[in-house]
Design an enzyme around this catalytic site. Structure first.
Site, PDB file in Angstrom:
ATOM      1  CG  ASP A 122     100.579  80.434 -45.916  1.00 16.77           C
ATOM      2  OD1 ASP A 122      99.483  80.024 -45.477  1.00 16.77           O
ATOM      3  OD2 ASP A 122     101.305  81.226 -45.286  1.00 16.77           O
TER       4      ASP A 122
ATOM      5  CG  HIS B 269     107.364  79.703 -40.499  1.00 20.87           C
ATOM      6  ND1 HIS B 269     107.550  79.820 -39.150  1.00 20.87           N
ATOM      7  CD2 HIS B 269     106.022  79.617 -40.698  1.00 20.87           C
ATOM      8  CE1 HIS B 269     106.362  79.794 -38.555  1.00 20.87           C
ATOM      9  NE2 HIS B 269     105.425  79.674 -39.459  1.00 20.87           N
TER      10      HIS B 269
END
Lengths: 387, 387
Positions: A314, A258
């Site tokens: 996700d 991320h």
């Protein structure tokens, strides 16, 4: 590239009271409250109230808010009929973008005051799940299921999708997913919503634009890509060789890493536990495969590249939605069911923030690097003289 | 306000080959060419080709391009039928945003290559005028007029609106208006289009979002506001006292002043001449009134505030559209007929520019100024304990 500030990374462009990410500590705060407290103790409806109104509701406020949401769930019949004219293989995000914009054509116009914006926000949050579920039924040739006013936001969506009321455990799992995806400060879709709202465009217009941004495979499309990866891997024994090969060839592993979190994404932590629970319940292999993807990627990235990497939001949401029987191409629309709350809060903040004066709208600068033949422009040749 | 970079003013965020504004000299350059050369010698179609393909077309290229645009003018009958379900008083920009997004539901999906993006761009540029004219007819209970393949882009739009082919002088005037509004570097709607495209969303999605940004009264809505002002003033004798009073009370005069041009906006110069011509032809008072607004504002701003001010693109376009019998609320949609070319060029540049690597998408930073009770968040009270 001659420009600076590429992708606006690290460029501070506005104040916000809505959320805060502490990427180093792995904390996500909604309006002052840690999302871990919210997932443990609150519902999606309470969280939506908090994000919109900057305070947790008391019982009466929450009851009123829930009643308004329930009343607003219905979508005009004519709109549902129009969905029937779309290509059955159309991208559901395209459908959502178009029909959210179309809400402006069926409902009264937004007045320019803050209270009307809240009404539109509630209308929008209530209707997005109905639009998605209607399209799911229509494209599969199934009868549309009317909203059930006795059900929560989370349970009602699953009911409209499948025609069965989910059991409390499944309802809770989906509700927590909605809480976790509701807001994440200035990501690409939220910034789009604020950008459009900064011109004084209304709630539906700015949210429709945000759906467009979310539809891109680099933004909301990522959780769909995770499920494609899991399906391709198929079983747990194949995870190690698959991941090792991809990493050695320099591919990114979807759902891992991320831009902001430099430690475990707190949302991934919660989702991992939910995925584990759901796998126990359904006896499906997807939690096991996902967990192996996580551990293998962590160890291989360290070994091969010397890099610390962690799962993002996700990675585990993909397996959860799959085990909930949600078609893979609805993963991103479901992201929108939740994130529309954050967009609405940001649109209201952008238009009505009582901060010091600010410029009317976002207008950055581009650096011209094209043809240049002096300040008067290049020599213009008429059509007959062009080769 | 604790943040810097408010409104992104002056923040360079990307390279572009598409256009350049020299605000000090009052020059606007499309792909190397001065727009004054283009308005004198080119058509809208030639200009659209230039903006999309980075070169002026030769005769064969232009003929092919025009043929593709003409073929693509038709809008699915079913879409036109769906328009009939909207509130007749809906904002035409809302309608345009929704139906441009809906194009994705009727036409084949965009492939991820550059050539397909060009095809979608042509489809979009060709259909936007038909969507607007269809809505104009529908909301007025009039029969929809099919596109006429023998007419230019400019003439065909006026024909679909009114059912009469415009004379060459009117056609030329409208064509020049379209050339002048086609592109203006990173304004709010174009930046929105690029922002959405940066997530890898497709042409229709990004353009629909841009229409949302253009719909805001601070962006595309300004020319509508100019016409409201002119109507309120009503006759030439009233201009002086009206303007003097507004300026003395600190109001902004619509259509005057620009954030980038520090001299006469070159587009305003051309539009002023077109407005004058059209007023001669139609014997209407709107050019005279507008010109008096210009001169009075310039002298009063100098006198009362010591500020040099100039007309912007909206001042004279308002009277032109009014004299062309275009309803005031279609001024901004007409802006979109033209600007969609710039958006398409920017979407293609954003997705396919062969420049050095750049981050995936625009993700700026917000400064959290909300509730803060330490890194763990504020104390969470359960619902029953809240007042």
């Amino acid at each position: 590239m001659e420009t600076k500030n590429i992708g606006l990374r690290g460029i501070e462009i506005a104040d916000t009271r809505i959320s805060n990410i502490d990427g180093k500590k792995g904390k996500l705060i909604y309006r002052g409250f840690d999302i871990l407290d919210l997932t443990k103790n609150s519902t999606f409806e309470e969280t939506a109230y908090l994000l919109l109104y900057d305070r947790l509701p008391n019982k009466q406020q929450l009851d009123e808010f829930k009643a308004k949401l329930i009343d607003a769930r219905y979508v005009p019949k004519q709109m549902q009929k129009n969905m029937g004219n779309w290509r059955k293989d159309a991208d559901p995000m395209d459908m959502l973008q178009a029909f959210v914009a179309a809400l402006a054509g069926y409902f009264d116009e937004e007045f320019a005051d803050k209270e009307s914006s809240y009404d539109r926000a509630i209308n929008l949050i209530a209707k997005v799940p109905t639009i998605i579920a209607s399209w799911h039924r229509i494209r599969n040739g199934l009868k549309i299921i009317e909203p059930d006013p006795s059900l929560s936001h989370a349970a009602n969506f699953l009911y409209m999708m499948f025609g069965e009321r989910p059991d409390p455990e499944v309802e809770k799992i989906f509700d927590v997913c909605l809480i976790l995806h509701a807001e994440h400060t200035f990501n690409a879709s939220t910034f789009t919503a604020r950008q459009v709202a900064s011109t004084r465009a209304h709630m539906y217009s700015a949210s429709s634009a945000a759906i467009g941004a979310l539809s891109g495979e680099l933004h909301g499309g990522a959780n769909t890509e995770v499920m494609k990866m899991l399906s391709e891997i198929g079983k747990i024994e194949k995870v190690e060789p698959w991941i090792k090969e991809k990493i050695s060839k320099g591919y990114r592993i979807m759902g891992m890493g991320h831009a902001v979190y430099k430690t475990y994404d707190p949302r991934a932590q919660v989702l991992k536990e939910l995925s584990r629970k759901l796998a126990e319940k359904t006896k499906e292999p997807w939690y096991g495969i996902t967990e192996k993807v996580e551990t293998t990627t962590i160890s291989e990235m360290k070994l091969q590249k010397g890099i610390d990497i962690y799962p993002n939001v996700d990675l585990y949401s993909a397996s959860i939605y799959y085990m909930l029987k949600i078609p893979v191409d609805l993963n991103t629309p479901i992201f929108a069911i939740s994130r529309v709350v954050g967009w609405a809060a940001h649109i209201i903040e952008e238009k009505f923030a009582e901060a010091a004066p600010k410029p009317a709208l976002y207008r950055p600068k581009a650096v011209y690097v094209g043809k240049y033949c002096g300040p008067e422009g290049c020599e213009y040749k008429t059509l007959d003289l062009r080769k």
